[in-house]
Design a protein around this motif. Structure first.
Motif, short mmCIF file in Angstrom:
data_model
loop_
_atom_site.label_atom_id
_atom_site.label_comp_id
_atom_site.label_asym_id
_atom_site.label_seq_id
_atom_site.Cartn_x
_atom_site.Cartn_y
_atom_site.Cartn_z
N VAL A 158 0.83 -1.20 0.00
CA VAL A 158 0.00 0.00 0.00
C VAL A 158 0.87 1.25 0.00
O VAL A 158 0.58 2.24 -0.70
CB VAL A 158 -0.95 -0.01 1.21
CG1 VAL A 158 -1.65 1.34 1.37
CG2 VAL A 158 -2.00 -1.12 1.05
N LYS A 159 1.96 1.23 0.77
CA LYS A 159 2.87 2.38 0.81
C LYS A 159 3.45 2.67 -0.58
O LYS A 159 3.55 3.83 -0.99
CB LYS A 159 4.00 2.13 1.81
CG LYS A 159 5.00 3.26 1.90
CD LYS A 159 6.10 2.95 2.90
CE LYS A 159 7.12 4.08 2.94
NZ LYS A 159 8.22 3.78 3.92
N GLU A 160 3.83 1.63 -1.30
CA GLU A 160 4.41 1.80 -2.64
C GLU A 160 3.37 2.36 -3.60
O GLU A 160 3.67 3.23 -4.44
CB GLU A 160 4.95 0.47 -3.15
CG GLU A 160 6.10 -0.08 -2.34
CD GLU A 160 6.48 -1.50 -2.73
OE1 GLU A 160 7.67 -1.79 -2.80
OE2 GLU A 160 5.56 -2.31 -2.96
N ILE A 161 2.14 1.86 -3.51
CA ILE A 161 1.07 2.36 -4.38
C ILE A 161 0.79 3.82 -4.06
O ILE A 161 0.51 4.62 -4.97
CB ILE A 161 -0.20 1.49 -4.22
CG1 ILE A 161 0.11 0.04 -4.58
CG2 ILE A 161 -1.33 2.02 -5.09
CD1 ILE A 161 -1.00 -0.93 -4.22
N GLY A 162 0.87 4.16 -2.78
CA GLY A 162 0.69 5.56 -2.39
C GLY A 162 1.73 6.46 -3.04
O GLY A 162 1.41 7.58 -3.48
N LEU A 163 2.97 5.99 -3.13
CA LEU A 163 4.02 6.76 -3.79
C LEU A 163 3.75 6.88 -5.29
O LEU A 163 3.96 7.95 -5.89
CB LEU A 163 5.38 6.10 -3.56
CG LEU A 163 5.94 6.18 -2.13
CD1 LEU A 163 7.17 5.29 -1.99
CD2 LEU A 163 6.28 7.63 -1.77
N ILE A 164 3.28 5.81 -5.89
CA ILE A 164 3.01 5.81 -7.34
C ILE A 164 1.86 6.76 -7.68
O ILE A 164 1.94 7.53 -8.64
CB ILE A 164 2.69 4.37 -7.81
CG1 ILE A 164 3.97 3.51 -7.78
CG2 ILE A 164 2.10 4.38 -9.23
CD1 ILE A 164 3.73 2.04 -8.02
N LEU A 165 0.80 6.71 -6.87
CA LEU A 165 -0.39 7.54 -7.14
C LEU A 165 -0.37 8.86 -6.39
O LEU A 165 -1.28 9.69 -6.58
CB LEU A 165 -1.65 6.76 -6.77
CG LEU A 165 -1.99 5.56 -7.66
CD1 LEU A 165 -3.24 4.85 -7.15
CD2 LEU A 165 -2.22 5.99 -9.11
N GLU A 166 0.63 9.05 -5.54
CA GLU A 166 0.73 10.26 -4.72
C GLU A 166 -0.52 10.46 -3.88
O GLU A 166 -1.13 11.53 -3.84
CB GLU A 166 1.01 11.50 -5.60
CG GLU A 166 2.35 11.41 -6.34
CD GLU A 166 2.65 12.67 -7.14
OE1 GLU A 166 1.76 13.54 -7.25
OE2 GLU A 166 3.77 12.77 -7.66
N LYS A 167 -0.91 9.38 -3.18
CA LYS A 167 -2.07 9.38 -2.30
C LYS A 167 -1.67 8.87 -0.93
O LYS A 167 -0.69 8.14 -0.78
CB LYS A 167 -3.19 8.49 -2.87
CG LYS A 167 -3.65 8.83 -4.28
CD LYS A 167 -4.40 10.15 -4.32
CE LYS A 167 -4.95 10.42 -5.73
NZ LYS A 167 -5.62 11.73 -5.81
N THR A 168 -2.46 9.22 0.07
CA THR A 168 -2.19 8.75 1.42
C THR A 168 -2.56 7.28 1.56
O THR A 168 -3.29 6.70 0.73
CB THR A 168 -2.99 9.56 2.44
OG1 THR A 168 -4.39 9.30 2.25
CG2 THR A 168 -2.71 11.05 2.32
#
Length: 285
Positions: A158-168
């Motif tokens: 989830v943390k990596e996806i947050g970085l990819i999508l720039e979301k919390t």
């Protein structure tokens, strides 16, 4: 040479070192892009563009994530730009493709030709379920689709996806929950393999056309989904679908070419820019 040394060379501008690292996840990146774009030509173009853009910007890589996550972010942004003007697919997209194929002798002949002559023209039901998963994921908003595919098919955190999508973290969890609920609902009402009252009978119908009748039951019983359909609830069945999809590379499977033709027919049926007949003329020319 140690991987850290190769990364340092890449960051300093050594294209061969960067190519070595990029090659570690290139096939997975292309598979991911195909699930977003559904067009092999577009995948090749965006993979090339991703490589060029990532290498050009490699000096800005600050190691806040893995190089793979950083590159996937670049690829996702390029795919998002590519898809920005496209409409989300409707749940009946596959029905419209089937109607077009039934109405067109030319399209049916192409299907038969690819099935009979291509080394990747086989029909396997498990691969068609993967195709359906890709089609149904296209009904989601792009951010939901990206989050679901990265998390559940390619095992990004989830943390990596947050970085990819720039979301919390909280937003990503919300995107994942909405995506999963939407796709579970669509599968429950459409998948004839599990729900015989569904309106979609593509798996059984295409299997009947392209596989000898004596092989049909054997093909069905290869699927854990069939054996599990009577004892599992819809969420568990969705998890089984995801496990099946994770095991298939849509660009290097037994029926890759066959499903590429079905996908092109679908894009034509729903009115996307790509046109089946124009593409066939281009290929022939």
């Amino acid at each position: 040479m140690e991987r850290e040394d190769i990364l340092q060379l890449a960051i300093s501008g050594d294209i061969n070192a960067f190519q070595t690292l990029f090659a570690e996840f290139q096939n997975q990146l292309k598979s991911y892009l195909y699930r977003l774009l559904t067009n092999r030509n577009d995948v090749d173009d965006l993979t090339h563009d991703t490589f060029i853009k990532a290498f050009t910007k490699i000096s800005t890589f600050r190691r806040q994530s893995s190089l793979k996550t950083w590159v996937f972010k670049i690829a996702t942004n390029l795919a998002y730009d590519h898809l920005r003007k496209s409409k989300r697919w409707q749940a009946d997209a596959q029905d419209r493709a089937a109607d077009l194929a039934i109405a067109s002798e030319e399209i049916r002949q192409v299907f038969w030709m690819v099935h009979d002559t291509s080394p990747a023209g086989a029909y396997e039901m498990r691969e068609h379920i993967d195709y359906c998963f890709t089609c149904i994921s296209k009904t989601l908003p792009i951010e939901n689709q990206v989050a679901l595919i990265l998390k559940n098919i390619y095992d990004f955190q989830v943390k990596e996806i947050g970085l990819i999508l720039e979301k919390t973290h909280g937003v990503i969890k919300h995107l994942l929950n909405d995506a999963r609920n939407t796709m579970t609902d669509i599968f429950e009402h459409r998948c004839a393999l599990i729900n015989q009252n569904g309106v979609c009978h593509q798996c059984s119908h295409i299997n009947e056309i392209f596989n000898p009748k004596q092989d049909q039951q054997q093909e069905l019983m290869k699927l854990e989904l069939v054996k599990a359909s009577k004892k599992y609830n819809r969420e568990q069945l969705f998890e089984l679908r995801e496990q099946l999809v994770k095991a298939i590379d849509p660009l290097h499977a037994a029926g890759t070419d066959f499903h590429e033709e079905i996908m092109r027919c679908l894009r034509t049926a729903i009115g996307e820019k790509s046109d089946f007949f124009d593409e066939e003329a281009d290929k022939a020319g």
